[in-house]
Design a protein around this motif. Structure first.
Motif, PDB file in Angstrom:
ATOM      1  N   ARG A   1      84.685  49.155 132.898  1.00 35.28           N
ATOM      2  CA  ARG A   1      84.809  49.117 131.437  1.00 35.28           C
ATOM      3  C   ARG A   1      86.250  48.882 131.018  1.00 35.28           C
ATOM      4  NH1 ARG A   1      83.139  54.024 127.255  1.00 35.28           N
ATOM      5  NH2 ARG A   1      83.792  52.948 125.338  1.00 35.28           N
ATOM      6  N   ARG A   2      87.202  49.562 131.691  1.00 29.46           N
ATOM      7  CA  ARG A   2      88.611  49.402 131.338  1.00 29.46           C
ATOM      8  C   ARG A   2      89.099  47.986 131.677  1.00 29.46           C
ATOM      9  NH1 ARG A   2      93.036  52.910 130.650  1.00 29.46           N
ATOM     10  NH2 ARG A   2      94.777  51.623 129.941  1.00 29.46           N
ATOM     11  N   LYS A   3      88.620  47.444 132.791  1.00 24.71           N
ATOM     12  CA  LYS A   3      89.012  46.079 133.146  1.00 24.71           C
ATOM     13  C   LYS A   3      88.496  45.073 132.125  1.00 24.71           C
ATOM     14  CE  LYS A   3      89.728  46.351 138.134  1.00 24.71           C
ATOM     15  NZ  LYS A   3      89.331  45.811 139.457  1.00 24.71           N
ATOM     16  N   LEU A   4      87.280  45.300 131.643  1.00 22.41           N
ATOM     17  CA  LEU A   4      86.732  44.408 130.620  1.00 22.41           C
ATOM     18  C   LEU A   4      87.570  44.489 129.352  1.00 22.41           C
ATOM     19  CD1 LEU A   4      84.589  42.479 129.546  1.00 22.41           C
ATOM     20  CD2 LEU A   4      83.175  44.463 128.953  1.00 22.41           C
ATOM     21  N   GLN A   5      87.994  45.696 128.982  1.00 23.59           N
ATOM     22  CA  GLN A   5      88.847  45.854 127.803  1.00 23.59           C
ATOM     23  C   GLN A   5      90.166  45.101 127.987  1.00 23.59           C
ATOM     24  OE1 GLN A   5      89.036  50.161 127.742  1.00 23.59           O
ATOM     25  NE2 GLN A   5      87.420  50.324 126.198  1.00 23.59           N
ATOM     26  N   GLN A   6      90.728  45.179 129.199  1.00 25.46           N
ATOM     27  CA  GLN A   6      91.972  44.468 129.467  1.00 25.46           C
ATOM     28  C   GLN A   6      91.763  42.958 129.368  1.00 25.46           C
ATOM     29  OE1 GLN A   6      94.422  46.546 129.327  1.00 25.46           O
ATOM     30  NE2 GLN A   6      95.130  47.025 131.377  1.00 25.46           N
TER      31      GLN A   6
ATOM     32  N   LEU B   1      89.519  41.391 127.605  1.00 30.28           N
ATOM     33  CA  LEU B   1      89.337  41.035 126.196  1.00 30.28           C
ATOM     34  C   LEU B   1      90.681  40.977 125.473  1.00 30.28           C
ATOM     35  CD1 LEU B   1      86.130  43.114 125.335  1.00 30.28           C
ATOM     36  CD2 LEU B   1      86.313  40.620 125.476  1.00 30.28           C
ATOM     37  N   LEU B   2      91.578  41.893 125.813  1.00 29.80           N
ATOM     38  CA  LEU B   2      92.903  41.876 125.190  1.00 29.80           C
ATOM     39  C   LEU B   2      93.711  40.661 125.652  1.00 29.80           C
ATOM     40  CD1 LEU B   2      93.811  45.652 125.269  1.00 29.80           C
ATOM     41  CD2 LEU B   2      93.693  44.212 123.241  1.00 29.80           C
TER      42      LEU B   2
ATOM     43  N   PHE C   1      97.277  48.505 127.615  1.00 36.47           N
ATOM     44  CA  PHE C   1      96.699  47.533 126.694  1.00 36.47           C
ATOM     45  C   PHE C   1      97.784  46.615 126.125  1.00 36.47           C
ATOM     46  CE2 PHE C   1      93.079  50.694 125.760  1.00 36.47           C
ATOM     47  CZ  PHE C   1      92.314  50.151 126.795  1.00 36.47           C
TER      48      PHE C   1
ATOM     49  N   TYR D   1      97.780  42.508 126.285  1.00 35.28           N
ATOM     50  CA  TYR D   1      97.867  41.657 125.094  1.00 35.28           C
ATOM     51  C   TYR D   1      99.105  40.752 125.171  1.00 35.28           C
ATOM     52  CZ  TYR D   1      98.204  40.277 120.190  1.00 35.28           C
ATOM     53  OH  TYR D   1      98.297  39.546 119.023  1.00 35.28           O
TER      54      TYR D   1
END
Length: 227
Positions: free
Chosen positions: A43-48, A50-51, A134, A138
């Motif tokens: 989940r955290r990798k997916l968030q990264q 996406l950023l 994050f 980004y």
């Protein structure tokens, strides 16, 4: 449908279909960045990821706004009709349709133009590794948006002919959104996506639609210039 709405749909399609090239060019970067992330949950990798995409789209949007503003300002200073910009937009759209259909690969030569920019940006991007926050993800995405790509540069040229900073930014954002699935998917999922987009009926069908819209755009511009 307004010209802008149709342009945005066309830009999204160009990003989606043309992103087969993005998988080849940027997919390796995306896979390497997975390794550059510390041990994180899926989940955290997916968030990264996406950023990273958000940062890349931010750069696209800023570039689109700048060239869109420059295009309309230059035409106004020259006292030239903005219809010439629509004619240029139609020609560029036709070039991108030919690229997507794989009948012409001239856009790839544009990538050489951005090599110097990327050489200056890459060291900054490397300083953000590993992507353990994050903010770093980004920031790396912002740098990634400067990676040389003929399709990106062609869409920027289209943004130059968009008629305003806002329209230029929206065109680049629509294009960028179209490329996101190809970048997010890796491994077997990416291979399946490439196979789908490489199906002749899918690729040629999209190219024909874009060519028709390009022809329509050129025809409207010529009619306004002549009459």
């Amino acid at each position: 449908m307004s010209n802008l709405s149709a342009d945005l749909i066309a830009a999204l399609l160009i990003g989606l279909i043309g992103s087969s090239h993005c998988v080849v060019m940027c997919g390796g970067i995306a896979a390497a960045l997975q390794l550059a992330m510390p041990t994180l949950s899926s989940r955290r990798k997916l968030q990264q990821q996406l950023l990273l995409s958000l940062g890349r789209l931010t750069t696209y949007g800023v570039f689109g706004a700048l060239v869109g503003y420059f295009g309309v300002s230059a035409m106004q200073l020259a006292g030239t009709s903005l219809i010439w910009l629509r004619l240029l937009a139609g020609i560029l759209l036709l070039m991108m349709a030919l690229y997507i259909s794989r009948l012409w690969f001239g856009l790839l030569h544009l990538e050489r133009l951005g090599q110097n920019l990327w050489r200056n940006v890459q060291p900054l991007a490397n300083r953000l590794l590993p992507l353990d926050s994050f903010a770093k993800a980004y920031g790396y995405g912002l740098c990634w948006g400067a990676l040389p790509c003929g399709l990106v540069y062609s869409t920027l040229g289209w943004s130059l002919a968009s008629g305003s900073a806002a329209s230029g930014a929206l065109l680049m954002l629509a294009f960028g959104l179209g490329t996101v699935p190809a970048i997010l998917f890796t491994g077997s999922a990416a291979n399946k996506l490439i196979k789908l987009k490489n199906m002749p009926i899918f690729r040629y069908g999209t190219a024909v639609l874009l060519a028709i819209y390009a022809g329509y755009t050129i025809w409207l511009a010529v009619c306004r210039l002549v009459f």
